[in-house]
Scaffold this motif. Structure first.
Motif, PDB file in Angstrom:
ATOM      1  N   SER A 649       0.828  -1.203   0.000  1.00  0.00           N
ATOM      2  CA  SER A 649       0.000   0.000   0.000  1.00  0.00           C
ATOM      3  C   SER A 649       0.867   1.260   0.000  1.00  0.00           C
ATOM      4  N   GLN A 650       1.950   1.237   0.786  1.00  0.00           N
ATOM      5  CA  GLN A 650       2.842   2.395   0.851  1.00  0.00           C
ATOM      6  C   GLN A 650       3.508   2.648  -0.500  1.00  0.00           C
ATOM      7  N   LYS A 651       3.912   1.577  -1.182  1.00  0.00           N
ATOM      8  CA  LYS A 651       4.504   1.748  -2.520  1.00  0.00           C
ATOM      9  C   LYS A 651       3.486   2.355  -3.477  1.00  0.00           C
ATOM     10  N   ALA A 652       2.240   1.929  -3.365  1.00  0.00           N
ATOM     11  CA  ALA A 652       1.185   2.488  -4.222  1.00  0.00           C
ATOM     12  C   ALA A 652       1.006   3.980  -3.954  1.00  0.00           C
ATOM     13  N   HIS A 653       1.009   4.377  -2.679  1.00  0.00           N
ATOM     14  CA  HIS A 653       0.883   5.805  -2.334  1.00  0.00           C
ATOM     15  C   HIS A 653       2.018   6.617  -2.957  1.00  0.00           C
ATOM     16  N   CYS A 654       3.245   6.082  -2.870  1.00  0.00           N
ATOM     17  CA  CYS A 654       4.409   6.793  -3.400  1.00  0.00           C
ATOM     18  C   CYS A 654       4.323   6.931  -4.920  1.00  0.00           C
ATOM     19  N   LEU A 655       4.000   5.833  -5.605  1.00  0.00           N
ATOM     20  CA  LEU A 655       3.917   5.866  -7.066  1.00  0.00           C
ATOM     21  C   LEU A 655       2.818   6.816  -7.535  1.00  0.00           C
ATOM     22  N   ARG A 656       1.700   6.816  -6.832  1.00  0.00           N
ATOM     23  CA  ARG A 656       0.611   7.726  -7.208  1.00  0.00           C
ATOM     24  C   ARG A 656       1.045   9.178  -7.047  1.00  0.00           C
ATOM     25  N   MET A 657       1.727   9.480  -5.951  1.00  0.00           N
ATOM     26  CA  MET A 657       2.196  10.849  -5.725  1.00  0.00           C
ATOM     27  C   MET A 657       3.228  11.261  -6.774  1.00  0.00           C
ATOM     28  N   MET A 658       3.988  10.290  -7.277  1.00  0.00           N
ATOM     29  CA  MET A 658       5.018  10.578  -8.280  1.00  0.00           C
ATOM     30  C   MET A 658       4.448  10.701  -9.687  1.00  0.00           C
ATOM     31  N   GLY A 659       3.141  10.463  -9.830  1.00  0.00           N
ATOM     32  CA  GLY A 659       2.507  10.642 -11.128  1.00  0.00           C
ATOM     33  C   GLY A 659       2.534   9.419 -12.016  1.00  0.00           C
ATOM     34  N   ALA A 660       2.757   8.231 -11.437  1.00  0.00           N
ATOM     35  CA  ALA A 660       2.766   7.002 -12.241  1.00  0.00           C
ATOM     36  C   ALA A 660       1.369   6.716 -12.782  1.00  0.00           C
ATOM     37  N   ASP A 661       1.320   5.900 -13.843  1.00  0.00           N
ATOM     38  CA  ASP A 661       0.024   5.516 -14.420  1.00  0.00           C
ATOM     39  C   ASP A 661      -0.834   4.812 -13.373  1.00  0.00           C
ATOM     40  N   THR A 662      -2.138   5.036 -13.475  1.00  0.00           N
ATOM     41  CA  THR A 662      -3.073   4.453 -12.503  1.00  0.00           C
ATOM     42  C   THR A 662      -2.923   2.941 -12.407  1.00  0.00           C
ATOM     43  N   GLN A 663      -2.781   2.275 -13.555  1.00  0.00           N
ATOM     44  CA  GLN A 663      -2.680   0.818 -13.565  1.00  0.00           C
ATOM     45  C   GLN A 663      -1.464   0.338 -12.769  1.00  0.00           C
ATOM     46  N   LYS A 664      -0.399   1.135 -12.805  1.00  0.00           N
ATOM     47  CA  LYS A 664       0.846   0.724 -12.147  1.00  0.00           C
ATOM     48  C   LYS A 664       0.702   0.714 -10.634  1.00  0.00           C
ATOM     49  N   TRP A 665       0.076   1.786 -10.061  1.00  0.00           N
ATOM     50  CA  TRP A 665      -0.026   1.826  -8.598  1.00  0.00           C
ATOM     51  C   TRP A 665      -1.273   1.110  -8.075  1.00  0.00           C
ATOM     52  N   GLN A 666      -2.311   1.006  -8.906  1.00  0.00           N
ATOM     53  CA  GLN A 666      -3.545   0.373  -8.435  1.00  0.00           C
ATOM     54  C   GLN A 666      -3.336  -1.110  -8.139  1.00  0.00           C
ATOM     55  N   LYS A 667      -2.458  -1.778  -8.903  1.00  0.00           N
ATOM     56  CA  LYS A 667      -2.249  -3.212  -8.678  1.00  0.00           C
ATOM     57  C   LYS A 667      -1.656  -3.481  -7.295  1.00  0.00           C
ATOM     58  N   TYR A 668      -0.875  -2.527  -6.776  1.00  0.00           N
ATOM     59  CA  TYR A 668      -0.313  -2.711  -5.431  1.00  0.00           C
ATOM     60  C   TYR A 668      -1.386  -2.528  -4.362  1.00  0.00           C
ATOM     61  N   PHE A 669      -2.280  -1.568  -4.577  1.00  0.00           N
ATOM     62  CA  PHE A 669      -3.416  -1.418  -3.664  1.00  0.00           C
ATOM     63  C   PHE A 669      -4.276  -2.682  -3.675  1.00  0.00           C
ATOM     64  N   ASN A 670      -4.538  -3.221  -4.866  1.00  0.00           N
ATOM     65  CA  ASN A 670      -5.381  -4.417  -4.981  1.00  0.00           C
ATOM     66  C   ASN A 670      -4.768  -5.599  -4.234  1.00  0.00           C
ATOM     67  N   LYS A 671      -3.467  -5.786  -4.401  1.00  0.00           N
ATOM     68  CA  LYS A 671      -2.805  -6.904  -3.737  1.00  0.00           C
ATOM     69  C   LYS A 671      -2.809  -6.711  -2.223  1.00  0.00           C
ATOM     70  N   ALA A 672      -2.585  -5.473  -1.780  1.00  0.00           N
ATOM     71  CA  ALA A 672      -2.615  -5.175  -0.335  1.00  0.00           C
ATOM     72  C   ALA A 672      -4.003  -5.453   0.234  1.00  0.00           C
ATOM     73  N   ASN A 673      -5.042  -5.061  -0.498  1.00  0.00           N
ATOM     74  CA  ASN A 673      -6.416  -5.282  -0.032  1.00  0.00           C
ATOM     75  C   ASN A 673      -6.756  -6.764   0.033  1.00  0.00           C
ATOM     76  N   PHE A 674      -6.175  -7.551  -0.881  1.00  0.00           N
ATOM     77  CA  PHE A 674      -6.425  -8.987  -0.848  1.00  0.00           C
ATOM     78  C   PHE A 674      -5.724  -9.630   0.344  1.00  0.00           C
ATOM     79  N   LEU A 675      -4.483  -9.222   0.594  1.00  0.00           N
ATOM     80  CA  LEU A 675      -3.725  -9.803   1.703  1.00  0.00           C
ATOM     81  C   LEU A 675      -4.312  -9.404   3.052  1.00  0.00           C
ATOM     82  N   ASP A 676      -4.835  -8.196   3.143  1.00  0.00           N
ATOM     83  CA  ASP A 676      -5.431  -7.707   4.391  1.00  0.00           C
ATOM     84  C   ASP A 676      -6.790  -7.106   4.060  1.00  0.00           C
TER      85      ASP A 676
END
Length: 711
Positions: A649-676
């Motif tokens: 989740s923290q990596k997703a927050h960082c990538l989103r703030m850095m302006g990465a494509d939505t698909q790139k950071w959203q997959k980390y949020f999705n995996k975090a939500n599945f694990l927890d």
């Protein structure tokens, strides 16, 4: 399939009734792999629940159960019709067989029937055995039944003498009672009881506590309980000493029967030790031990590593460990080999269930973790005897196997298919989406189904249904007074879910009042009393987070500091670290802690918080530097702990703030939500989130300005 619940009367609906559902009990439960839960202790087998409020008992599969008869005083002529003791012993044996096969409802019904019809002619030992068997079957079911199990055992305990340490002299009684107390979250009571069973005085030192007592069942139960209580050092020390003692006894023993028993106990201890090391992130120790138990060497080829050994439990433990270590290719290959499938098999073959239920479940969960949800869904539907192209009505009918049904419902929820998830959960408790609200919100008697339904409705924005169901589960009415609404139900999971719901709906005064009542405190008490831990780790942490949310940071800080002194848990340590993130002196403070997943995550959050404030205050360059440090630390965390939900989740927050494509950071949020899965159910109104949004908006504005200048 409604798991033994009374089917909802179709006349109560406002639409045409659906075809009737078969209320018969489902297929036999088998062992289970559950990577969502703490790995050291596999989550207890779930069962087909029945209505806690019902006065009827479930039937034994394939056997008619008659109503209890009333016994009159026996005459000589009546006595000759009494069944012989051998027949009763056979019934007891059959009840225990159902218990061993995890058919808990059948076992419960069988034990109850024996007590109803034969209690007056049971011998003392037979009566004790039946009561303990009934308690064990109740323990694996609903909260209400777990309380009944404790009550029955305590009543039985009062009728027999205690030994010098205060343990019951009835065989297996206190061990069963301690496990029931553990299931109810009464860890301190369970610990005291296990100490007595191990012939240890309450005030014994740690060295004495960590010595094997000679009572293997009590020792291993104590080690596992300490794992739950986050007393990891004591748990590890006891397990290591048990391993040492058992190995020594095995070398000296000359009896074949004793050697067999010692080998079995040593195997249990080694598996427990491997799981403990996994929980403690000591992956190398755990892997070395499991490979040794598999007769493999770390340096062998991948083909050899992924070849299953003869021990099913060791294979599953190794697959679970590799998954946590991020060795996904080895995990999948081992699980497929265990199910007799090659990795390059067709999709139809990959998704065909094998005969081992726990391997099928492990694969289904693993594929979802790896972003292969279509394989997960097909496998679960095949396990449910459903076709992916079937009608919605058929897809959402409960198949009768609790674990398959609840996993499929959670899968659909994770994939955003809320309608399917809702219909399946309602089917599991004998309800239909078109039922009246009063029926929809009636507690089914199985808290896990009800809580999943409450969480789902919350995600769907059906707040009125959520609150009404949670209040019904607590035995309260929505129109009750505030004092009654905020009175704890005694079931921590339900009460804490209600707290979180009230936080999300801005009913903070109710949330705080309920938490204080759960802690045994009064809102007008002194600060010293308010900030004293209540003895329940989860309640204290919930109160800390709530006070932080409503800006009572002084109380929150003081309570978490005292919690850290009492509990010594990683959750408390992390919460305390977060209080100092972004503050001067943080790096110096965190350097005093040994590096682990929590310290790395807290450090990344520290740099992220600094970056966020610097960007808002127009110091963009410094902000970007700290943002890079935050991402670098998060990636370092994930290299060492690949399945850290917080790290992802923290990596997703960082990538989103850095302006990465939505698909790139959203997959980390999705995996975090599945694990927890609890991440999707938390209040998202924290102050730092609005601050993050402001910083993100500012960076996007700067990027648009730069793009405009280039044009």
């Amino acid at each position: 399939m409604s798991y033994g619940f009374t089917a909802t009367d179709s006349a109560a609906t406002n639409t045409t009734s659906q075809p009737s559902q078969n209320p018969a009990s489902g297929p036999e439960h088998t062992s289970k792999l559950n990577p969502d839960a703490p790995v050291f202790i596999p989550r207890a087998e779930r069962v087909q629940p029945i209505d806690d409020h019902s006065n009827t008992f479930p039937t034994i599969s394939g056997r008619q159960v008659t109503a209890s008869e009333t016994f009159a005083p026996r005459t000589f002529h009546q006595r000759k019709n009494i069944r012989c003791p051998e027949a009763i012993k056979e019934e007891i044996d059959n009840a225990y067989k159902a218990l061993m096969n995890k058919k808990f409802i059948d076992a419960e019904a069988a034990f109850r029937l024996i007590l109803d019809k034969n209690e007056s002619i049971l011998s003392r030992s037979e009566h004790q055995s039946v009561v303990i068997g009934l308690a064990r079957s109740l323990k694996e079911q609903t909260y209400t039944k777990q309380k009944e199990a404790c009550s029955r055992l305590e009543e039985l305990r009062s009728k027999a003498p205690l030994n010098d340490f205060g343990a019951s002299t009835i065989h297996n009684l206190d061990l069963t009672l301690s496990r029931c107390e553990e299931a109810l979250g009464r860890y301190l009571d369970s610990e005291v009881r296990l100490k007595a069973l191990r012939n240890i005085k309450p005030d014994a030192d740690k060295e004495t506590l960590c010595k094997p007592s000679g009572n293997f069942d009590a020792d291993i139960a104590n080690a596992r309980l300490w794992q739950l209580m986050e007393k990891h050092t004591q748990s590890e020390r006891l397990l290591l000493k048990m391993e040492e003692q058992l190995s020594s006894e095995l070398k000296r023993s000359r009896s074949a029967a004793k050697k067999k028993r010692l080998r079995k106990h040593l195997h249990i201890v080694k598996l427990a030790l491997a799981r403990h090391w996994q929980v403690m992130n000591k992956y190398q120790l755990a892997e070395d031990l499991l490979l040794k138990m598999s007769d493999k060497h770390p340096g062998v080829s991948e083909e050899t590593l992924c070849r299953p050994c003869k021990d099913h439990d060791v294979n599953l433990a190794l697959a679970r460990l590799w998954e946590n270590m991020g060795k996904y290719q080895l995990t999948e290959k081992l699980l497929l080999n265990m199910s007799g499938k090659p990795p390059d098999a067709s999709e139809d073959r990959l998704c065909k269930p094998c005969r081992q239920h726990d391997i099928n479940m492990a694969l289904a969960v693993f594929w979802e973790l790896m972003g292969k949800p279509h394989l997960t869904e097909i496998l679960l539907l095949n396990m449910s005897n459903k076709h992916p192209k079937a009608s919605e009505y058929l897809l959402c009918q409960a198949c009768g196997h609790y674990e398959i049904d609840i996993t499929l419902a959670r899968h659909w929820e994770h994939e955003g298919q809320y309608r399917l998830a809702e219909r399946l959960l309602l089917s599991m408790c004998g309800k239909h989406p078109n039922n009246l609200e009063e029926i929809l919100c009636k507690a089914s008697g199985h808290s896990e189904i009800d809580l999943n339904l409450a969480f789902l409705w919350q995600n769907m924005g059906k707040y009125q249904l959520t609150e009404k169901l949670l209040l019904n589960m607590s035995g309260k009415h929505p129109d009750a007074s505030e004092d009654i609404l905020c009175k704890p139900s005694g079931h921590h999971a339900i009460d804490l879910t209600l707290v979180r719901y009230w936080e999300i709906t801005d009913k903070h005064h109710l949330a705080e009042k309920l938490l204080l009542n759960m802690s045994g405190k009064h809102p007008d008490a002194s600060e010293d009393i308010l900030c004293k831990p209540c003895g329940y780790h989860d309640i204290d942490l919930a109160l800390v987070h709530h006070w932080e949310k409503i800006d009572k940071r002084r109380l929150a800080r003081r309570l978490i500091e005292t919690c850290c002194e009492l509990y010594h848990s990683k959750d408390c340590q992390f919460t305390l670290l977060i209080f100092s993130c972004g503050q001067p002196g943080f790096i110096e403070m965190i350097s005093r802690y040994p590096e682990n997943d929590n310290t790395l995550l807290a450090t990344s959050i520290h740099y992220f918080n600094l970056a966020r404030e610097q960007i808002i205050n127009d110091d963009t360059e410094s902000g970007k530097e700290n943002l890079s440090l935050a991402l670098e630390t998060a990636e370092s965390l994930l290299e060492k702990y690949p399945n850290s939900a917080g790290g992802l989740s923290q990596k997703a927050h960082c990538l989103r703030m850095m302006g990465a494509d939505t698909q790139k950071w959203q997959k980390y949020f999705n995996k975090a939500n599945f694990l927890d899965r609890s991440r999707t159910r938390r209040d998202k109104t924290n102050l730092w989130r609005s601050s993050e949004a402001a910083a993100l908006q500012k960076l996007q504005g700067l990027k648009e300005q730069m793009d405009h200048k280039e044009l």
